[in-house]
Design a protein around this motif. Structure first.
Motif, short mmCIF file in Angstrom:
data_model
loop_
_atom_site.label_atom_id
_atom_site.label_comp_id
_atom_site.label_asym_id
_atom_site.label_seq_id
_atom_site.Cartn_x
_atom_site.Cartn_y
_atom_site.Cartn_z
N VAL A 1 33.24 -11.52 -40.39
CA VAL A 1 33.22 -11.89 -38.98
C VAL A 1 33.86 -13.26 -38.80
CG1 VAL A 1 31.24 -10.49 -38.37
CG2 VAL A 1 30.87 -12.78 -39.20
N LYS A 2 34.54 -13.39 -37.69
CA LYS A 2 35.19 -14.66 -37.38
C LYS A 2 34.47 -15.32 -36.21
CE LYS A 2 39.67 -13.24 -39.20
NZ LYS A 2 39.44 -13.99 -40.45
N PHE B 1 35.98 -20.83 -38.38
CA PHE B 1 34.96 -20.41 -39.34
C PHE B 1 34.90 -18.89 -39.45
CE2 PHE B 1 32.73 -24.23 -40.59
CZ PHE B 1 33.06 -25.13 -39.60
N GLU B 2 34.52 -18.43 -40.63
CA GLU B 2 34.28 -17.01 -40.84
C GLU B 2 33.11 -16.85 -41.81
OE1 GLU B 2 38.00 -15.55 -42.45
OE2 GLU B 2 37.26 -15.83 -44.50
N ALA B 3 32.53 -15.66 -41.80
CA ALA B 3 31.43 -15.38 -42.72
C ALA B 3 31.53 -13.94 -43.17
CB ALA B 3 30.09 -15.64 -42.05
N GLU B 4 31.07 -13.70 -44.39
CA GLU B 4 31.10 -12.35 -44.94
C GLU B 4 29.70 -11.88 -45.26
OE1 GLU B 4 33.42 -11.83 -48.48
OE2 GLU B 4 33.41 -9.65 -48.29
N PHE C 1 22.49 -9.44 -50.26
CA PHE C 1 21.67 -10.06 -49.21
C PHE C 1 22.23 -11.44 -48.87
CE2 PHE C 1 18.39 -6.89 -49.24
CZ PHE C 1 18.43 -6.37 -50.53
N SER C 2 23.55 -11.50 -48.75
CA SER C 2 24.18 -12.80 -48.51
C SER C 2 25.03 -12.79 -47.25
CB SER C 2 25.03 -13.22 -49.71
OG SER C 2 26.18 -12.40 -49.81
N PHE C 3 25.23 -13.97 -46.71
CA PHE C 3 26.04 -14.15 -45.50
C PHE C 3 26.62 -15.55 -45.57
CE2 PHE C 3 27.65 -12.89 -41.57
CZ PHE C 3 27.33 -13.74 -40.53
N ASN C 4 27.60 -15.72 -46.45
CA ASN C 4 28.17 -17.04 -46.71
C ASN C 4 29.18 -17.44 -45.64
OD1 ASN C 4 26.57 -16.98 -48.95
ND2 ASN C 4 28.28 -16.81 -50.42
N LEU C 5 29.17 -18.70 -45.32
CA LEU C 5 30.07 -19.26 -44.31
C LEU C 5 31.27 -19.90 -45.00
CD1 LEU C 5 30.37 -20.03 -41.22
CD2 LEU C 5 29.36 -22.23 -41.87
N ARG C 6 32.46 -19.69 -44.44
CA ARG C 6 33.67 -20.24 -45.05
C ARG C 6 34.59 -20.83 -44.00
NH1 ARG C 6 33.86 -15.07 -48.45
NH2 ARG C 6 35.32 -14.28 -46.92
N LYS C 7 35.38 -21.79 -44.47
CA LYS C 7 36.47 -22.32 -43.65
C LYS C 7 37.54 -22.81 -44.62
CE LYS C 7 37.71 -25.25 -39.78
NZ LYS C 7 37.28 -26.17 -38.70
#
Lengths: 114, 113
Positions: free
Chosen positions: A57-58, A63-66, A72-78
């Motif tokens: 998701v964007k 920022f985006e997250a997968e 059971f993860s939802f990491n944030l990335r940029k």
């Protein structure tokens, strides 16, 4: 017990560095996931959300997250942070069918050095 | 479009006193949730109000109570204040009926001495 764990409590990066903030949750059932951001002196704002569908998701500001269900993860990335990204970041989960109780992690303070 | 508003901004109370915090939801929202955020921690859910009734409650004692008015605004009351009640109290509102997205206000900083 339902819980959210954010692995990094305090992250310091230089501008243009890549960012990944970890978030794992414990919840018995289908979930909806969120990242909120709190800039200095401002209130909590929604950065991005996952309800269903594409697990990548964007959100706002690049920022985006997968969502990885098996982990059971939802990491944030940029890919490239800016000084203006300095803030506190919170991962949160709410069970599908439950509109009330957002469960938050304890937050990650991100400091970006110019 | 006004967002979620809260009053007062800051409050100092003494142990044993009672306090009332107020929240007006974002325009078009009818559901209000309250959270407590201790220093260095993430927000913790206190309760949620919808149609003037408490719809869901977190793990907080009965000293914490609330109310929702017909105009959807809400109050959080805390009786017999303890030092440990010192925190930032956040109000969040969400859209009509059934909505996962919660929009947060700026919070009320409560200090109990």
């Amino acid at each position: 017990a339902q819980s959210v764990s954010q692995h990094n409590h305090h992250v310091i990066l230089s501008e243009a560095a890549s960012l990944e903030l970890g978030c794992n949750y414990s919840y018995g059932g289908t979930v909806n996931l969120f990242w909120y951001v709190q800039y200095p002196g401002q209130h909590l704002q929604l950065l991005l959300k996952y309800f269903s569908g594409d697990p990548l998701v964007k959100g706002i500001k690049g920022f985006e997250a997968e969502f990885i269900k098996s982990k059971f993860s939802f990491n944030l990335r940029k890919p490239s942070v800016q000084w203006s990204d300095t803030a506190e970041y919170f991962c949160a989960v709410i069970g599908s069918g439950n509109t009330g109780k957002l469960i938050f992690g304890q937050g990650t303070t991100l400091q970006v050095k110019p | 479009d006004a967002g979620v508003t809260q009053s007062p901004t800051h409050l100092i109370k003494t142990r044993g006193q009672q306090v009332t915090l107020r929240c007006s939801p974002k325009s078009g929202h009818d559901t209000v949730s309250w959270y407590q955020q201790a220093l260095g921690q993430g927000p913790q859910f206190i309760f949620q109000y919808y149609e003037e009734e408490e719809r869901q409650r977190g793990n907080f004692p009965d000293r914490f109570s609330g109310h929702q008015f017909p105009n959807y605004s809400s109050e959080l009351n805390v009786n017999a204040l303890l030092l440990g009640d010192s925190a930032l109290y956040l109000c969040a509102s969400s859209g009509r009926g059934f909505s996962y997205e919660q929009y947060f206000g700026p919070g009320t900083r409560l200090t109990v001495t």
